[in-house]
Design a protein around this motif. Structure first.
Motif, PDB file in Angstrom:
ATOM      1  N   UNK A  91     -79.975  22.884  -8.488  1.00  0.00           N
ATOM      2  CA  UNK A  91     -80.151  21.645  -7.742  1.00  0.00           C
ATOM      3  C   UNK A  91     -78.811  20.933  -7.557  1.00  0.00           C
ATOM      4  N   UNK A  92     -78.027  20.907  -8.613  1.00  0.00           N
ATOM      5  CA  UNK A  92     -76.721  20.261  -8.562  1.00  0.00           C
ATOM      6  C   UNK A  92     -75.842  20.924  -7.499  1.00  0.00           C
ATOM      7  N   UNK A  93     -75.851  22.267  -7.473  1.00  0.00           N
ATOM      8  CA  UNK A  93     -75.003  23.010  -6.545  1.00  0.00           C
ATOM      9  C   UNK A  93     -75.497  22.905  -5.103  1.00  0.00           C
ATOM     10  N   UNK A  94     -76.809  23.031  -4.882  1.00  0.00           N
ATOM     11  CA  UNK A  94     -77.289  23.097  -3.488  1.00  0.00           C
ATOM     12  C   UNK A  94     -77.723  21.755  -2.911  1.00  0.00           C
ATOM     13  N   UNK A  95     -77.869  20.722  -3.760  1.00  0.00           N
ATOM     14  CA  UNK A  95     -78.284  19.415  -3.244  1.00  0.00           C
ATOM     15  C   UNK A  95     -77.236  18.339  -3.527  1.00  0.00           C
ATOM     16  N   UNK A  96     -76.915  18.131  -4.791  1.00  0.00           N
ATOM     17  CA  UNK A  96     -76.031  17.028  -5.163  1.00  0.00           C
ATOM     18  C   UNK A  96     -74.634  17.200  -4.571  1.00  0.00           C
ATOM     19  N   UNK A  97     -74.037  18.362  -4.743  1.00  0.00           N
ATOM     20  CA  UNK A  97     -72.670  18.554  -4.255  1.00  0.00           C
ATOM     21  C   UNK A  97     -72.558  18.384  -2.731  1.00  0.00           C
ATOM     22  N   UNK A  98     -73.447  18.977  -1.931  1.00  0.00           N
ATOM     23  CA  UNK A  98     -73.337  18.741  -0.486  1.00  0.00           C
ATOM     24  C   UNK A  98     -73.530  17.272  -0.101  1.00  0.00           C
ATOM     25  N   UNK A  99     -74.422  16.565  -0.786  1.00  0.00           N
ATOM     26  CA  UNK A  99     -74.629  15.150  -0.486  1.00  0.00           C
ATOM     27  C   UNK A  99     -73.374  14.350  -0.824  1.00  0.00           C
ATOM     28  N   UNK A 100     -72.784  14.643  -1.964  1.00  0.00           N
ATOM     29  CA  UNK A 100     -71.572  13.930  -2.385  1.00  0.00           C
ATOM     30  C   UNK A 100     -70.421  14.183  -1.413  1.00  0.00           C
ATOM     31  N   UNK A 101     -70.373  15.359  -0.819  1.00  0.00           N
ATOM     32  CA  UNK A 101     -69.302  15.681   0.133  1.00  0.00           C
ATOM     33  C   UNK A 101     -69.499  15.018   1.495  1.00  0.00           C
ATOM     34  N   UNK A 102     -70.654  14.425   1.727  1.00  0.00           N
ATOM     35  CA  UNK A 102     -70.938  13.738   2.987  1.00  0.00           C
ATOM     36  C   UNK A 102     -69.948  12.580   3.170  1.00  0.00           C
ATOM     37  N   UNK A 103     -69.413  12.461   4.367  1.00  0.00           N
ATOM     38  CA  UNK A 103     -68.407  11.423   4.636  1.00  0.00           C
ATOM     39  C   UNK A 103     -68.926  10.006   4.418  1.00  0.00           C
ATOM     40  N   UNK A 104     -70.224   9.811   4.526  1.00  0.00           N
ATOM     41  CA  UNK A 104     -70.800   8.481   4.286  1.00  0.00           C
ATOM     42  C   UNK A 104     -70.585   8.012   2.851  1.00  0.00           C
ATOM     43  N   UNK A 105     -70.430   8.959   1.927  1.00  0.00           N
ATOM     44  CA  UNK A 105     -70.274   8.628   0.515  1.00  0.00           C
ATOM     45  C   UNK A 105     -68.825   8.749   0.046  1.00  0.00           C
ATOM     46  N   UNK A 106     -67.897   8.798   0.994  1.00  0.00           N
ATOM     47  CA  UNK A 106     -66.486   9.007   0.674  1.00  0.00           C
ATOM     48  C   UNK A 106     -65.989   8.033  -0.403  1.00  0.00           C
ATOM     49  N   UNK A 107     -66.337   6.768  -0.267  1.00  0.00           N
ATOM     50  CA  UNK A 107     -65.856   5.759  -1.214  1.00  0.00           C
ATOM     51  C   UNK A 107     -66.577   5.805  -2.560  1.00  0.00           C
ATOM     52  N   UNK A 108     -67.724   6.434  -2.606  1.00  0.00           N
ATOM     53  CA  UNK A 108     -68.523   6.472  -3.838  1.00  0.00           C
ATOM     54  C   UNK A 108     -68.630   7.878  -4.415  1.00  0.00           C
ATOM     55  N   UNK A 109     -68.012   8.822  -3.777  1.00  0.00           N
ATOM     56  CA  UNK A 109     -68.124  10.238  -4.123  1.00  0.00           C
ATOM     57  C   UNK A 109     -67.825  10.505  -5.599  1.00  0.00           C
ATOM     58  N   UNK A 110     -66.687  10.053  -6.073  1.00  0.00           N
ATOM     59  CA  UNK A 110     -66.287  10.363  -7.444  1.00  0.00           C
ATOM     60  C   UNK A 110     -67.176   9.681  -8.476  1.00  0.00           C
ATOM     61  N   UNK A 111     -67.589   8.457  -8.188  1.00  0.00           N
ATOM     62  CA  UNK A 111     -68.480   7.749  -9.114  1.00  0.00           C
ATOM     63  C   UNK A 111     -69.840   8.449  -9.190  1.00  0.00           C
ATOM     64  N   UNK A 112     -70.364   8.869  -8.032  1.00  0.00           N
ATOM     65  CA  UNK A 112     -71.632   9.612  -8.020  1.00  0.00           C
ATOM     66  C   UNK A 112     -71.506  10.926  -8.784  1.00  0.00           C
ATOM     67  N   UNK A 113     -70.404  11.618  -8.568  1.00  0.00           N
ATOM     68  CA  UNK A 113     -70.172  12.884  -9.259  1.00  0.00           C
ATOM     69  C   UNK A 113     -70.095  12.664 -10.762  1.00  0.00           C
ATOM     70  N   UNK A 114     -69.351  11.665 -11.173  1.00  0.00           N
ATOM     71  CA  UNK A 114     -69.196  11.385 -12.590  1.00  0.00           C
ATOM     72  C   UNK A 114     -70.525  10.976 -13.234  1.00  0.00           C
ATOM     73  N   UNK A 115     -71.276  10.107 -12.582  1.00  0.00           N
ATOM     74  CA  UNK A 115     -72.547   9.643 -13.147  1.00  0.00           C
ATOM     75  C   UNK A 115     -73.579  10.772 -13.242  1.00  0.00           C
ATOM     76  N   UNK A 116     -73.677  11.583 -12.190  1.00  0.00           N
ATOM     77  CA  UNK A 116     -74.644  12.688 -12.241  1.00  0.00           C
ATOM     78  C   UNK A 116     -74.224  13.721 -13.285  1.00  0.00           C
ATOM     79  N   UNK A 117     -72.926  13.985 -13.393  1.00  0.00           N
ATOM     80  CA  UNK A 117     -72.442  14.948 -14.387  1.00  0.00           C
ATOM     81  C   UNK A 117     -72.722  14.456 -15.803  1.00  0.00           C
ATOM     82  N   UNK A 118     -72.469  13.194 -16.060  1.00  0.00           N
ATOM     83  CA  UNK A 118     -72.724  12.643 -17.401  1.00  0.00           C
ATOM     84  C   UNK A 118     -74.212  12.642 -17.742  1.00  0.00           C
TER      85      UNK A 118
END
Length: 167
Positions: free
Chosen positions: A24-51
């Motif tokens: 799920x992380x690979x096929x859903x979360x990562x593509x969503x995080x790479x979406x340009x709409x989330x550019x400013x929040x990308x790293x925070x989303x990645x960090x929170x989901x990873x933790x």
């Protein structure tokens, strides 16, 4: 027999959550995080989901160890009278391989979750070359862990059906 089935259900559901969560992380979360709409929040989303997934993962690892040990005990692998005979059988070697792969997965996950992952975020603003190196290393270990996890699941399925890759 009831205890065996409870352990088996715990083991299978834990595997479903672990492998399914990684996929799920690979096929859903990562593509969503790479979406340009989330550019400013990308790293925070990645960090929170990873933790969050990391916290779940180590609880699941504990369930794997307890339920896996219990299942092997129920199958007679820790009974004194069986000696090494069960462990050296084809199915025993499958379980030993599974245990070995789980050990590799656990150690790799520790390295990924507590070394490369955090350092990726630490070096984000201070050292771009180190950030990129740790990002690539972290991505490698994430993919490696998925591959090992799927392999463990396949070995478990094969062993539970009485098949062995060892002749």
């Amino acid at each position: 027999m009831l205890f065996y089935f409870i352990l088996l259900i715990l083991h299978i559901f834990s595997a479903m959550i672990w492998v399914g969560g990684m996929i799920f992380y690979v096929i859903v979360v990562m593509p969503v995080i790479r979406n340009l709409e989330f550019k400013d929040h990308k790293l925070k989303l990645l960090q929170l989901t990873a933790l969050h997934f990391r916290n779940i993962s180590y609880f699941i690892f504990l369930i794997f160890v307890v339920s896996g040990t219990g299942l092997l005990f129920e199958k007679g692998f820790f009974h004194f009278e069986s000696g090494l005979e069960l462990w050296t059988s084809n199915i025993g070697l499958m379980f030993l391989t599974k245990i070995g792969l789980f050990t590799v997965l656990f150690l790799s996950s520790l390295y990924h979750d507590f070394v490369t992952g955090p350092k990726t975020f630490v070096y984000l603003t201070t050292d771009p070359s180190r950030h990129e190196r740790y990002r690539k290393t972290s991505a490698f270990f994430g993919r490696f862990n998925l591959l090992i996890s799927v392999s463990i699941a396949i070995f478990g399925i094969l062993a539970s059906r009485g098949f062995s890759i060892f002749l």
